[in-house]
Design a protein around this motif. Structure first.
Motif, PDB file in Angstrom:
ATOM      1  N   ILE A   1       2.182  13.837  -8.770  1.00  0.00           N
ATOM      2  CA  ILE A   1       1.493  15.110  -8.557  1.00  0.00           C
ATOM      3  C   ILE A   1       2.514  16.241  -8.585  1.00  0.00           C
ATOM      4  CG2 ILE A   1       0.051  16.442  -6.962  1.00  0.00           C
ATOM      5  CD1 ILE A   1      -1.053  13.834  -5.890  1.00  0.00           C
ATOM      6  N   LYS A   2       2.149  17.340  -9.154  1.00  0.00           N
ATOM      7  CA  LYS A   2       3.041  18.494  -9.267  1.00  0.00           C
ATOM      8  C   LYS A   2       3.337  19.059  -7.879  1.00  0.00           C
ATOM      9  CE  LYS A   2       3.485  22.955 -11.602  1.00  0.00           C
ATOM     10  NZ  LYS A   2       2.812  23.944 -12.497  1.00  0.00           N
TER      11      LYS A   2
ATOM     12  N   MET B   1      -1.395  16.036   0.427  1.00  0.00           N
ATOM     13  CA  MET B   1      -1.629  14.644   0.036  1.00  0.00           C
ATOM     14  C   MET B   1      -0.564  13.714   0.646  1.00  0.00           C
ATOM     15  SD  MET B   1      -4.338  14.090  -1.712  1.00  0.00           S
ATOM     16  CE  MET B   1      -3.919  12.479  -2.352  1.00  0.00           C
ATOM     17  N   VAL B   2       0.689  14.170   0.651  1.00  0.00           N
ATOM     18  CA  VAL B   2       1.764  13.369   1.234  1.00  0.00           C
ATOM     19  C   VAL B   2       1.510  13.143   2.718  1.00  0.00           C
ATOM     20  CG1 VAL B   2       4.217  13.379   1.845  1.00  0.00           C
ATOM     21  CG2 VAL B   2       3.507  13.987  -0.474  1.00  0.00           C
TER      22      VAL B   2
ATOM     23  N   TRP C   1       0.829  -1.207   0.000  1.00  0.00           N
ATOM     24  CA  TRP C   1       0.000   0.000   0.000  1.00  0.00           C
ATOM     25  C   TRP C   1       0.864   1.258   0.000  1.00  0.00           C
ATOM     26  CZ3 TRP C   1      -4.546   1.120  -1.491  1.00  0.00           C
ATOM     27  CH2 TRP C   1      -5.255   2.220  -0.975  1.00  0.00           C
ATOM     28  N   LEU C   2       1.947   1.253   0.795  1.00  0.00           N
ATOM     29  CA  LEU C   2       2.865   2.394   0.837  1.00  0.00           C
ATOM     30  C   LEU C   2       3.543   2.590  -0.509  1.00  0.00           C
ATOM     31  CD1 LEU C   2       4.469   4.562   2.473  1.00  0.00           C
ATOM     32  CD2 LEU C   2       6.113   2.761   3.023  1.00  0.00           C
ATOM     33  N   THR C   3       3.975   1.501  -1.126  1.00  0.00           N
ATOM     34  CA  THR C   3       4.665   1.602  -2.418  1.00  0.00           C
ATOM     35  C   THR C   3       3.736   2.154  -3.499  1.00  0.00           C
ATOM     36  OG1 THR C   3       6.022  -0.314  -1.802  1.00  0.00           O
ATOM     37  CG2 THR C   3       5.977   0.304  -4.124  1.00  0.00           C
ATOM     38  N   VAL C   4       2.500   1.664  -3.532  1.00  0.00           N
ATOM     39  CA  VAL C   4       1.552   2.111  -4.556  1.00  0.00           C
ATOM     40  C   VAL C   4       1.165   3.577  -4.337  1.00  0.00           C
ATOM     41  CG1 VAL C   4      -0.794   1.784  -5.450  1.00  0.00           C
ATOM     42  CG2 VAL C   4       0.660  -0.200  -4.974  1.00  0.00           C
ATOM     43  N   CYS C   5       0.859   3.919  -3.078  1.00  0.00           N
ATOM     44  CA  CYS C   5       0.406   5.289  -2.786  1.00  0.00           C
ATOM     45  C   CYS C   5       1.493   6.324  -3.050  1.00  0.00           C
ATOM     46  CB  CYS C   5      -0.065   5.389  -1.340  1.00  0.00           C
ATOM     47  SG  CYS C   5      -1.596   4.504  -1.009  1.00  0.00           S
ATOM     48  N   THR C   6       2.717   6.030  -2.628  1.00  0.00           N
ATOM     49  CA  THR C   6       3.812   6.990  -2.856  1.00  0.00           C
ATOM     50  C   THR C   6       4.127   7.122  -4.339  1.00  0.00           C
ATOM     51  OG1 THR C   6       5.390   5.193  -2.386  1.00  0.00           O
ATOM     52  CG2 THR C   6       4.873   6.718  -0.598  1.00  0.00           C
ATOM     53  N   ALA C   7       3.968   6.028  -5.094  1.00  0.00           N
ATOM     54  CA  ALA C   7       4.205   6.102  -6.541  1.00  0.00           C
ATOM     55  C   ALA C   7       3.175   7.011  -7.209  1.00  0.00           C
ATOM     56  CB  ALA C   7       4.160   4.702  -7.150  1.00  0.00           C
ATOM     57  N   ILE C   8       1.923   6.904  -6.758  1.00  0.00           N
ATOM     58  CA  ILE C   8       0.868   7.750  -7.339  1.00  0.00           C
ATOM     59  C   ILE C   8       1.075   9.203  -6.947  1.00  0.00           C
ATOM     60  CG2 ILE C   8      -1.609   8.232  -7.304  1.00  0.00           C
ATOM     61  CD1 ILE C   8      -2.066   5.228  -6.908  1.00  0.00           C
ATOM     62  N   VAL C   9       1.354   9.453  -5.662  1.00  0.00           N
ATOM     63  CA  VAL C   9       1.549  10.832  -5.196  1.00  0.00           C
ATOM     64  C   VAL C   9       2.767  11.466  -5.855  1.00  0.00           C
ATOM     65  CG1 VAL C   9       2.070  12.228  -3.142  1.00  0.00           C
ATOM     66  CG2 VAL C   9       0.393  10.396  -2.999  1.00  0.00           C
ATOM     67  N   GLY C  10       3.754  10.636  -6.206  1.00  0.00           N
ATOM     68  CA  GLY C  10       4.965  11.173  -6.823  1.00  0.00           C
ATOM     69  C   GLY C  10       4.717  11.858  -8.150  1.00  0.00           C
TER      70      GLY C  10
END
Length: 467
Positions: A219-220, A228-229, A208-217
């Protein structure tokens, strides 16, 4: 059909429970299950303590009676022998019990003068060697041989009472059938229920951490991404904290860091998880492989962190420069630093490296203290690998700790970085109830410096000369 039905019976509630827990973590809510679990454990530990004390008293009484009886038998034998030597007869007995009169016992008297009656002459006083000047060093040397105050900080903390884990003590599990039953039940719960559940939750949390941080990464950069972070990392670390049944109490939250540098005492890699559950931080440290490396790469996608290669980390100027660049940007989250540079066993705070105190600006001290009754959070990296350590955490009862946010501190005019570091360390030690030590934590991996030994030799020579 039977096994399929049985599997469905256990899997469906399990999946529902995990989903419910993740949803609660996502909205940062708690139903108090872990806290109730900890309170139940405290009652069980108290029952175990009382049972152990009762068994110890009973054993002490039996041993004391045996010693007393043996002592009385020896005294009667000595009296009988003395009486026979004096009179040629034995002491009469009635119904198996020895009958004696105190008047028949002749105590030996010595004609030698007592030592206190002998007066010492002035000549003897002059010839007598005086060890007074070096007794302090002899005492300190003997104490260090038995147990010094440095190496004992790199071993697991000694518990005052047993916590029903054989890794902390293997003498109490069979003192009574009740304790044995509780211990066996606890073993089954920890290894066959809690451990599989925790491993699964840890796996879900890392994915979950890997997927969420990849998506947030993607974002501008800006205010929206920072919010969001904070939300994403908050609930991801909340899920991961469930993998060790963490119960965390935060105190003085009005002093929570907002920017600058946050420094804390270091017991375990879990320190990061404990603090990140409440506030988002940037991290600084050496690049790792394996499980830690996976987490580092995931975190770096979403927020700014400072990772060094092993050779680059030894360049203090490069580290200080990157640290200054991070702190100078007000949009960056506070950077979390453990100035001790190594894990200490939750009983003390050792020397703070001065590097983070030379940067300037505000320092936010944080004191972390774990409750060792539920599980030993200390990571002895020279003895256990990261996977072994995680195994021990997931087979412990829980991880319970207190976190104190202390008022921000600033470097005073004319104050050196070393003095500032010692002042901050003293504040953290006092709040956490930890021993404040001046020794370098790197003594866990290296021998004492040559100049330290020479300094002690010079001091010893001065005492002998009477300076």
């Amino acid at each position: 059909m039977f096994w399929a039905a049985l599997l469905d019976f256990f899997c469906i509630p399990f999946i529902v429970f995990i989903s419910f827990m993740i949803i609660l973590s996502a909205v940062n809510k708690s139903v108090g299950v872990r806290r109730a679990y900890v309170k139940l454990l405290l009652k069980i530990f108290e029952f175990g303590r009382l049972s152990i004390e009762s068994a110890a008293k009973e054993r002490q009484k039996l041993v004391g009676d045996a010693i007393f009886n043996n002592s009385q038998d020896r005294k009667l034998d000595e009296i009988n022998l003395t009486f026979r030597k004096k009179t040629g007869r034995t002491i009469p007995t009635t119904n198996g019990n020895t009958l004696i009169s105190r008047d028949s016992v002749l105590l030996p008297t010595s004609n030698e003068p007592a030592a206190s009656d002998i007066e010492s002459s002035p000549k003897d006083e002059e010839m007598r060697f005086n060890l007074e000047k070096c007794l302090d060093y002899i005492k300190a040397g003997v104490e260090s041989i038995i147990e010094d105050e440095v190496t004992s900080r790199f071993e697991a903390e000694e518990l005052k009472s047993w916590n029903l884990l054989t890794r902390t003590n293997r003498h109490y599990e069979f003192i009574s059938w009740k304790i044995t039953l509780i211990w066996m039940t606890g073993f089954a719960v920890r290894y066959f229920i809690l451990m599989p559940l925790r491993v699964f939750v840890c796996f879900i949390g890392v994915v979950w951490l890997t997927v969420c941080t990849a998506i947030v990464g993607y974002i501008k950069d800006g205010e929206y991404k920072r919010r969001m972070v904070d939300q994403v990392l908050g609930h991801c670390f909340s899920v991961l904290s469930s993998a060790i049944s963490a119960v965390i109490y935060y105190h003085n939250v009005e002093n929570r860091p907002t920017n600058g540098i946050c420094v804390a005492n270091h017991t375990s890699p879990i320190d990061v998880l404990v603090l990140m559950c409440d506030k988002t931080y940037s991290l600084i440290g050496q690049r790792h492989g394996g499980f830690l490396g996976l987490l580092q790469r995931a975190l770096a996608r979403a927020s700014p962190h400072i990772w060094f290669e092993r050779g680059e980390a030894r360049d203090r100027h490069a580290v200080a420069e990157r640290l200054k660049q991070h702190v100078s940007n007000p949009n960056n989250p506070p950077i979390l630093i453990f100035p001790e540079g190594t894990c200490i066993n939750n009983t003390s705070v050792m020397q703070f490296k001065k590097g983070s105190f030379e940067v300037g600006g505000v320092i936010y001290p944080v004191a972390i203290k774990y409750d060792p009754r539920f599980g030993d959070a200390f990571w002895n990296s020279s003895k256990y690998s990261m996977m072994q350590y995680l195994y021990m955490m997931m087979t412990s009862w829980a991880i319970v700790c207190d976190v104190w946010y202390l008022p921000p501190m600033y470097r005073q005019e004319g104050e050196s970085a070393i003095d500032f570091a010692n002042r901050v360390k003293s504040v953290i030690a006092k709040q956490g109830g930890l021993v404040d030590l001046v020794w370098d934590g790197q003594l866990k991996r290296m021998k004492p410096k040559k100049e330290w030994r020479e300094l002690q030799q010079v001091e010893f020579a001065k005492r002998l000369k009477g300076d």
